[in-house]
Motif scaffolding. Structure first.
Motif, PDB file in Angstrom:
ATOM      1  N   LEU A 176      28.800  44.563  16.293  1.00 38.83           N
ATOM      2  CA  LEU A 176      29.430  43.354  16.803  1.00 38.83           C
ATOM      3  C   LEU A 176      30.429  43.697  17.907  1.00 38.83           C
ATOM      4  O   LEU A 176      31.233  44.609  17.769  1.00 38.83           O
ATOM      5  N   ALA A 177      30.355  42.975  19.029  1.00 35.74           N
ATOM      6  CA  ALA A 177      31.320  43.121  20.117  1.00 35.74           C
ATOM      7  C   ALA A 177      32.133  41.833  20.211  1.00 35.74           C
ATOM      8  O   ALA A 177      31.587  40.735  20.174  1.00 35.74           O
ATOM      9  N   PHE A 178      33.451  41.972  20.324  1.00 33.87           N
ATOM     10  CA  PHE A 178      34.362  40.833  20.376  1.00 33.87           C
ATOM     11  C   PHE A 178      35.063  40.815  21.724  1.00 33.87           C
ATOM     12  O   PHE A 178      35.437  41.860  22.266  1.00 33.87           O
ATOM     13  N   TYR A 179      35.259  39.608  22.275  1.00 31.00           N
ATOM     14  CA  TYR A 179      35.912  39.452  23.571  1.00 31.00           C
ATOM     15  C   TYR A 179      36.994  38.383  23.478  1.00 31.00           C
ATOM     16  O   TYR A 179      36.836  37.386  22.780  1.00 31.00           O
ATOM     17  N   ALA A 180      38.089  38.581  24.221  1.00 27.71           N
ATOM     18  CA  ALA A 180      39.149  37.582  24.310  1.00 27.71           C
ATOM     19  C   ALA A 180      39.781  37.684  25.699  1.00 27.71           C
ATOM     20  O   ALA A 180      40.122  38.780  26.155  1.00 27.71           O
ATOM     21  N   PHE A 181      39.931  36.530  26.356  1.00 27.89           N
ATOM     22  CA  PHE A 181      40.434  36.492  27.726  1.00 27.89           C
ATOM     23  C   PHE A 181      41.500  35.417  27.882  1.00 27.89           C
ATOM     24  O   PHE A 181      41.420  34.350  27.278  1.00 27.89           O
ATOM     25  N   LEU A 182      42.453  35.686  28.741  1.00 26.31           N
ATOM     26  CA  LEU A 182      43.272  34.647  29.351  1.00 26.31           C
ATOM     27  C   LEU A 182      42.650  34.345  30.701  1.00 26.31           C
ATOM     28  O   LEU A 182      42.329  35.263  31.466  1.00 26.31           O
ATOM     29  N   VAL A 183      42.469  33.056  31.002  1.00 28.56           N
ATOM     30  CA  VAL A 183      41.735  32.645  32.195  1.00 28.56           C
ATOM     31  C   VAL A 183      42.618  31.713  33.021  1.00 28.56           C
ATOM     32  O   VAL A 183      43.219  30.772  32.480  1.00 28.56           O
ATOM     33  N   PHE A 184      42.683  31.959  34.325  1.00 28.99           N
ATOM     34  CA  PHE A 184      43.453  31.119  35.233  1.00 28.99           C
ATOM     35  C   PHE A 184      42.586  30.780  36.449  1.00 28.99           C
ATOM     36  O   PHE A 184      41.857  31.635  36.960  1.00 28.99           O
ATOM     37  N   SER A 185      42.678  29.522  36.904  1.00 25.71           N
ATOM     38  CA  SER A 185      41.905  29.064  38.055  1.00 25.71           C
ATOM     39  C   SER A 185      42.789  28.215  38.956  1.00 25.71           C
ATOM     40  O   SER A 185      43.601  27.419  38.478  1.00 25.71           O
ATOM     41  N   ARG A 186      42.598  28.379  40.259  1.00 28.31           N
ATOM     42  CA  ARG A 186      43.409  27.640  41.238  1.00 28.31           C
ATOM     43  C   ARG A 186      42.521  27.238  42.397  1.00 28.31           C
ATOM     44  O   ARG A 186      41.672  28.005  42.843  1.00 28.31           O
ATOM     45  N   ARG A 187      42.711  26.015  42.913  1.00 29.95           N
ATOM     46  CA  ARG A 187      41.938  25.493  44.033  1.00 29.95           C
ATOM     47  C   ARG A 187      42.801  25.305  45.275  1.00 29.95           C
ATOM     48  O   ARG A 187      43.985  25.001  45.160  1.00 29.95           O
ATOM     49  N   TRP A 188      42.166  25.479  46.455  1.00 34.55           N
ATOM     50  CA  TRP A 188      42.794  25.199  47.734  1.00 34.55           C
ATOM     51  C   TRP A 188      41.805  24.463  48.614  1.00 34.55           C
ATOM     52  O   TRP A 188      40.621  24.810  48.666  1.00 34.55           O
ATOM     53  N   ALA A 189      42.292  23.455  49.336  1.00 37.81           N
ATOM     54  CA  ALA A 189      41.445  22.758  50.286  1.00 37.81           C
ATOM     55  C   ALA A 189      41.154  23.681  51.462  1.00 37.81           C
ATOM     56  O   ALA A 189      42.012  24.461  51.899  1.00 37.81           O
ATOM     57  N   MET A 190      39.926  23.611  51.991  1.00 41.72           N
ATOM     58  CA  MET A 190      39.538  24.475  53.089  1.00 41.72           C
ATOM     59  C   MET A 190      38.552  23.727  53.974  1.00 41.72           C
ATOM     60  O   MET A 190      37.625  23.080  53.484  1.00 41.72           O
ATOM     61  N   ASP A 191      38.768  23.804  55.273  1.00 39.80           N
ATOM     62  CA  ASP A 191      37.905  23.150  56.248  1.00 39.80           C
ATOM     63  C   ASP A 191      37.298  24.227  57.137  1.00 39.80           C
ATOM     64  O   ASP A 191      37.986  24.852  57.933  1.00 39.80           O
ATOM     65  N   LEU A 192      35.984  24.467  56.962  1.00 38.92           N
ATOM     66  CA  LEU A 192      35.279  25.448  57.785  1.00 38.92           C
ATOM     67  C   LEU A 192      34.446  24.720  58.839  1.00 38.92           C
ATOM     68  O   LEU A 192      33.212  24.689  58.777  1.00 38.92           O
ATOM     69  N   GLY A 193      35.129  24.109  59.793  1.00 41.81           N
ATOM     70  CA  GLY A 193      34.427  23.400  60.844  1.00 41.81           C
ATOM     71  C   GLY A 193      33.711  22.183  60.297  1.00 41.81           C
ATOM     72  O   GLY A 193      34.322  21.284  59.724  1.00 41.81           O
ATOM     73  N   PRO A 194      32.364  22.142  60.428  1.00 44.55           N
ATOM     74  CA  PRO A 194      31.620  20.957  59.959  1.00 44.55           C
ATOM     75  C   PRO A 194      31.470  20.890  58.439  1.00 44.55           C
ATOM     76  O   PRO A 194      31.011  19.884  57.919  1.00 44.55           O
ATOM     77  N   ILE A 195      31.830  21.961  57.727  1.00 44.17           N
ATOM     78  CA  ILE A 195      31.670  21.991  56.274  1.00 44.17           C
ATOM     79  C   ILE A 195      33.042  21.902  55.625  1.00 44.17           C
ATOM     80  O   ILE A 195      33.837  22.842  55.700  1.00 44.17           O
ATOM     81  N   GLU A 196      33.340  20.774  54.994  1.00 45.03           N
ATOM     82  CA  GLU A 196      34.602  20.606  54.294  1.00 45.03           C
ATOM     83  C   GLU A 196      34.421  20.966  52.830  1.00 45.03           C
ATOM     84  O   GLU A 196      33.355  20.798  52.256  1.00 45.03           O
ATOM     85  N   GLY A 197      35.486  21.462  52.219  1.00 43.23           N
ATOM     86  CA  GLY A 197      35.373  21.825  50.814  1.00 43.23           C
ATOM     87  C   GLY A 197      36.631  22.452  50.277  1.00 43.23           C
ATOM     88  O   GLY A 197      37.736  22.226  50.802  1.00 43.23           O
TER      89      GLY A 197
END
Length: 294
Positions: A158-179
């Motif tokens: 048996l293998a056991f895993y435990a994580f702390l997870v963090f996520s962050r978003r930023w607006a970005m405009d790459l010319g004609p492709i927004e996201g």
């Protein structure tokens, strides 16, 4: 069909139902939490909670040494198929991930190498912090890999895993492709060979990923970095350890393309990877499809 026509088609199809339209518009085109799903072959979790239930099937092919709960003696070419994964939303704060992988040894220098075997695995994600103006989303992920396969194709114990997870978003405009950009960071541990008959291998795991999520295009792409390093010995007594057996460093690139067939939401994904140290794959390929239940 051009990209512009596809986008218009998505909007027109989604607008045919008052509740389904906004959900598909936001979840598929605008990089909402449905895009936080963990595709097969992708190791870094997002702290965001996926919306709804998703079923993925796919394959992976690796050349070189492989670890992550498997016996360290395997060195060769491994083909994993079929791989199945079910993502189930547990309200606004939780998500469960269940999977099963059938491993097939195509070539190996190990004379006792088995030809095939399967391992199920289970993860649960609980979000403890929502994203704010200056703070990332935070979640705790824990799970196990069950030793159902014959060694050395699959896990031995048996293998056991435990994580702390963090996520962050930023607006970005790459010319004609927004996201948006989304950065994911996982810090935690994996415990291999954890039956305590001989020893257990405590592995420090560091995963990081960066996604680009276009607003007006039905695709997304990400790059992922994984680092595993064994902490010699048991956590409570480092004097009981021996020389570490697990050390991995790898880089992977993933692309996801989404489409609608009627009211059914499908996505196809593909991953290429390479390793930098001995116990990483020399190269790897993975791919598959995901169906989202409305």
């Amino acid at each position: 069909m051009s990209t512009e026509t596809e986008t218009q088609c998505w909007r027109r199809t989604g607008g045919s139902n008052l509740w389904l339209g906004p959900l598909l518009m936001v979840g598929v085109l605008a990089a909402a939490p449905v895009q936080a799903e963990r595709t097969i072959g992708w190791e870094t979790f997002s702290a965001e909670i996926g919306d709804g239930t998703r079923l993925s099937t796919g394959f992976s092919l690796y050349e070189g040494r492989t670890i992550e709960g498997r016996v360290p003696e395997f060195d060769g070419r491994m083909f994993n198929a079929p791989q199945l994964q079910l993502n189930v939303g547990l309200g606004e704060r939780g998500e469960a991930v269940l999977g099963h992988t059938v491993r097939r040894s195509l070539s190996s220098d190990h004379e006792d190498s088995a030809t095939a075997g399967g391992d199920p695995w289970f993860y649960t994600k609980l979000q403890f912090m929502s994203a704010g103006d200056y703070r990332p989303a935070g979640a705790f992920v824990w799970g196990v890999l069950e030793p159902a396969a014959n060694t050395p194709v699959g896990a031995d114990n048996l293998a056991f895993y435990a994580f702390l997870v963090f996520s962050r978003r930023w607006a970005m405009d790459l010319g004609p492709i927004e996201g948006e950009w989304r950065a994911d960071l996982n810090v935690g541990t994996g415990i291999y060979e954890s039956d305590l008959r001989d020893r257990q291998d405590d592995v420090f795991k560091f995963n990081a990923a960066l996604w680009y999520l276009p607003t007006t295009r039905p695709w997304r792409a990400g790059v992922e970095y994984n680092r595993d390093e064994e902490v010699t010995g048991r956590w409570y007594d480092f004097t009981q350890g021996t020389t570490g057996r697990y050390s991995r460093e790898r880089l992977a690139l993933t692309g996801v393309r989404e489409t609608l067939l009627g009211h059914d939401a499908w996505s196809a994904f593909a991953t290429v990877s390479t390793g930098f140290v001995e116990q990483s794959e020399d190269w790897g390929l993975a791919g598959g499809v995901t169906y989202r239940f409305n």
